[in-house]
Design a protein around this motif. Structure first.
Motif, short mmCIF file in Angstrom:
data_model
loop_
_atom_site.label_atom_id
_atom_site.label_comp_id
_atom_site.label_asym_id
_atom_site.label_seq_id
_atom_site.Cartn_x
_atom_site.Cartn_y
_atom_site.Cartn_z
N VAL A 130 3.87 35.94 4.98
CA VAL A 130 4.83 36.26 3.92
C VAL A 130 6.03 35.33 4.06
CG1 VAL A 130 4.12 38.65 3.71
CG2 VAL A 130 5.91 38.04 5.34
N ARG A 131 6.92 35.36 3.08
CA ARG A 131 8.12 34.54 3.14
C ARG A 131 8.99 34.95 4.33
NH1 ARG A 131 9.31 36.11 -2.22
NH2 ARG A 131 11.28 36.87 -1.33
N GLY A 132 9.82 34.02 4.77
CA GLY A 132 10.66 34.29 5.93
C GLY A 132 11.62 35.44 5.73
N ASP A 133 12.23 35.55 4.54
CA ASP A 133 13.17 36.64 4.31
C ASP A 133 12.46 37.99 4.28
OD1 ASP A 133 11.98 35.64 1.88
OD2 ASP A 133 13.32 36.98 0.77
N GLN A 134 11.22 38.02 3.78
CA GLN A 134 10.46 39.26 3.77
C GLN A 134 10.08 39.69 5.18
OE1 GLN A 134 7.34 37.85 1.19
NE2 GLN A 134 8.28 38.72 -0.66
N GLN A 168 5.50 34.03 -3.43
CA GLN A 168 4.92 33.94 -2.09
C GLN A 168 4.75 32.48 -1.68
OE1 GLN A 168 4.17 36.22 0.42
NE2 GLN A 168 5.52 37.41 -0.89
N THR A 169 5.84 31.75 -1.73
CA THR A 169 5.80 30.34 -1.37
C THR A 169 7.07 29.98 -0.60
OG1 THR A 169 4.50 29.76 -3.33
CG2 THR A 169 5.66 27.98 -2.22
N ASP A 170 6.89 29.46 0.59
CA ASP A 170 7.97 28.81 1.33
C ASP A 170 7.34 27.77 2.24
OD1 ASP A 170 6.91 30.21 3.48
OD2 ASP A 170 8.71 31.38 3.90
N SER A 171 8.14 27.09 3.03
CA SER A 171 7.63 25.97 3.83
C SER A 171 6.58 26.41 4.84
CB SER A 171 8.79 25.28 4.54
OG SER A 171 9.48 26.19 5.38
N PHE A 172 6.76 27.57 5.45
CA PHE A 172 5.80 28.02 6.46
C PHE A 172 4.47 28.40 5.82
CE2 PHE A 172 4.18 31.46 9.35
CZ PHE A 172 3.83 30.61 10.39
N ILE A 173 4.51 29.04 4.67
CA ILE A 173 3.27 29.39 3.97
C ILE A 173 2.52 28.13 3.56
CG2 ILE A 173 2.30 30.53 1.93
CD1 ILE A 173 4.64 32.47 2.01
N LEU A 174 3.24 27.14 3.03
CA LEU A 174 2.59 25.89 2.62
C LEU A 174 2.00 25.15 3.81
CD1 LEU A 174 5.14 24.58 -0.04
CD2 LEU A 174 2.92 25.67 -0.45
N SER A 175 2.69 25.14 4.94
CA SER A 175 2.15 24.46 6.12
C SER A 175 0.91 25.17 6.64
CB SER A 175 3.22 24.39 7.21
OG SER A 175 3.55 25.69 7.69
N PHE A 222 17.27 26.23 17.56
CA PHE A 222 16.81 24.86 17.33
C PHE A 222 15.31 24.72 17.09
CE2 PHE A 222 20.75 24.25 19.81
CZ PHE A 222 21.44 23.47 18.89
N HIS A 223 14.48 25.61 17.60
CA HIS A 223 13.05 25.42 17.38
C HIS A 223 12.66 25.90 15.99
CE1 HIS A 223 8.69 25.45 17.92
NE2 HIS A 223 8.90 24.67 18.97
N PRO A 224 11.93 25.10 15.23
CA PRO A 224 11.67 25.45 13.82
C PRO A 224 10.80 26.68 13.63
CG PRO A 224 10.41 23.51 14.48
CD PRO A 224 11.36 23.78 15.59
N HIS A 225 9.98 27.05 14.62
CA HIS A 225 9.06 28.17 14.44
C HIS A 225 9.43 29.39 15.29
CE1 HIS A 225 6.62 25.60 12.05
NE2 HIS A 225 6.20 24.85 13.06
N ALA A 226 10.57 29.35 15.95
CA ALA A 226 10.93 30.46 16.84
C ALA A 226 11.06 31.77 16.08
CB ALA A 226 12.24 30.14 17.56
N ASN A 227 11.67 31.72 14.89
CA ASN A 227 11.89 32.94 14.12
C ASN A 227 10.67 33.36 13.32
OD1 ASN A 227 14.87 33.85 14.36
ND2 ASN A 227 15.00 31.62 14.14
#
Length: 370
Positions: free
Chosen positions: A327-331, A359-366, A123-128
């Motif tokens: 890096v991206r989450g999948d990487q 090299q763009t996903d939601s975490f990188i942009l934030s 449930f936590h958005p940044h745990a992973n």
């Protein structure tokens, strides 16, 4: 797994032929040593994205993990009943559950602990991003004295914030704005007037602070202390404890400097010092290297976002940040090495306007926006 029988006798009752489960756990092999992103990648854009490990092998943009996907653990139903009493490791636990004799004191029982860790990752958005989920879950099956078993501050902090996502433990009540103004930052004043006992979450947060302070003084598990401070900042934020958010986010940013998390080679301090740029040992693999970078950006974002609401001075100047973006989450999950030529730095020109497609996903942009 084998069953044995033994007898137990006390002053009040007698237990005979009590079944005891003895189990052996396979130790997880240590990953090969990782030397980090080489500065040669910066000087030679055509060099392959390779990294050399202790055994001499090289990797090239491929995963070195067999199965990086998050394991499908069985989730407990909402109607499940747990014993939420925090039991000391010296107290006996009768039944068929496996209990390590050296289980850390003040931690909940293994079944409840695993449940809280699972809901945290779900449930936590940044745990992973703060942890590598599959690797972290596997370490929970290790004995508590194993060097790869999570540090107590991390587990206590996860138990505290995990209480937000389950009803099997108690959480602090919501603030009553009829008793205190919404902009009150010293909520502990009202807390003293209530004279209520600490909830399970508050107890775990206190244990996280105590164990983190102890490890800080010993200089042990400092990166896990850094991670615990970030989680505690999230926990205090969720309960509007702004003084604690300010203190713990500031402590995280100051701790990132001696840990060398605010910089990445080839950048280094211009001062001459006998101390190394980082008191942490080198990362052992790509995942650990990127996890450290993710943790820095999460701590950075927490302090910057909180600073927008008070105008107080921040704990780390942007000119002291020479770090790559994540890096991206999948990487990250697959442990794929991405060289500096294929990603952006914190000081990259037009950082807010140019976003590389790969090299763009939601975490990188934030991370860019803060």
């Amino acid at each position: 797994m084998s069953f044995q029988t033994s007898s137990f006798t006390s002053a009040d009752s007698s237990f005979s032929t009590l079944p005891i489960i003895s189990a052996s756990l396979k130790t997880i092999d240590s990953p090969p040593e990782y030397n980090g992103l080489s500065s040669s990648h910066l000087s030679n854009p055509n060099s392959p994205a390779t990294s050399r490990y202790q055994d001499g092998a090289t990797v090239s943009r491929v995963s070195h993990l067999d199965d990086p996907r998050f394991p499908s653990h069985t989730m407990f139903p909402s109607t499940a009943v747990f014993n939420t009493t925090v039991r000391s490791s010296s107290e006996p636990s009768f039944g068929l559950d496996v209990m390590w004799p050296n289980w850390p004191p003040n931690l909940p029982e293994p079944e409840l602990l695993r449940h809280l860790v699972e809901v945290f990752f779900v449930f936590h958005p940044h745990a992973n991003r703060l942890f590598h989920g599959a690797s972290f879950m596997s370490t929970l099956s290790l004995p508590p004295n194993h060097p790869k078993f999570p540090s107590p501050p991390v587990l206590h902090a996860i138990c505290a914030i995990g209480s937000l996502y389950t009803a099997v433990v108690t959480s602090p009540p919501l603030p009553d704005f009829r008793e205190s103004p919404p902009d009150e930052i010293f909520l502990q004043r009202q807390r003293i007037k209530e004279q209520r006992i600490d909830s399970f979450a508050e107890q775990q947060a206190k244990h996280a602070r105590e164990t983190a302070d102890h490890l800080n003084s010993l200089g042990e598990d400092l990166f896990q202390v850094f991670q615990a401070n970030i989680i505690l900042s999230w926990f205090y934020w969720s309960h509007s404890r702004w003084v604690d958010v300010f203190l713990f986010s500031a402590h995280s940013m100051r701790l990132s400097v001696p840990l060398g998390l605010n910089m990445c080679p080839p950048f280094h301090s211009i001062s001459n010092s006998e101390r190394p740029a980082s008191i942490l040992p080198p990362a052992r693999n790509v995942i650990e290297d990127e996890m450290r970078r993710n943790a820095f950006w999460l701590a950075y974002a927490t302090e910057r976002q909180h600073g927008c609401g008070n105008g107080w001075a921040l704990s780390l100047d942007d000119q002291d940040v020479s770090q790559l973006l994540p890096v991206r989450g999948d990487q990250f999950e697959h442990g794929i090495l991405v060289t500096p030529q294929d990603r952006q730095w914190a000081h990259t020109r037009d950082l807010l306007l140019v976003h590389p497609e790969k090299q763009t996903d939601s975490f990188i942009l934030s991370s860019e926006d803060v």
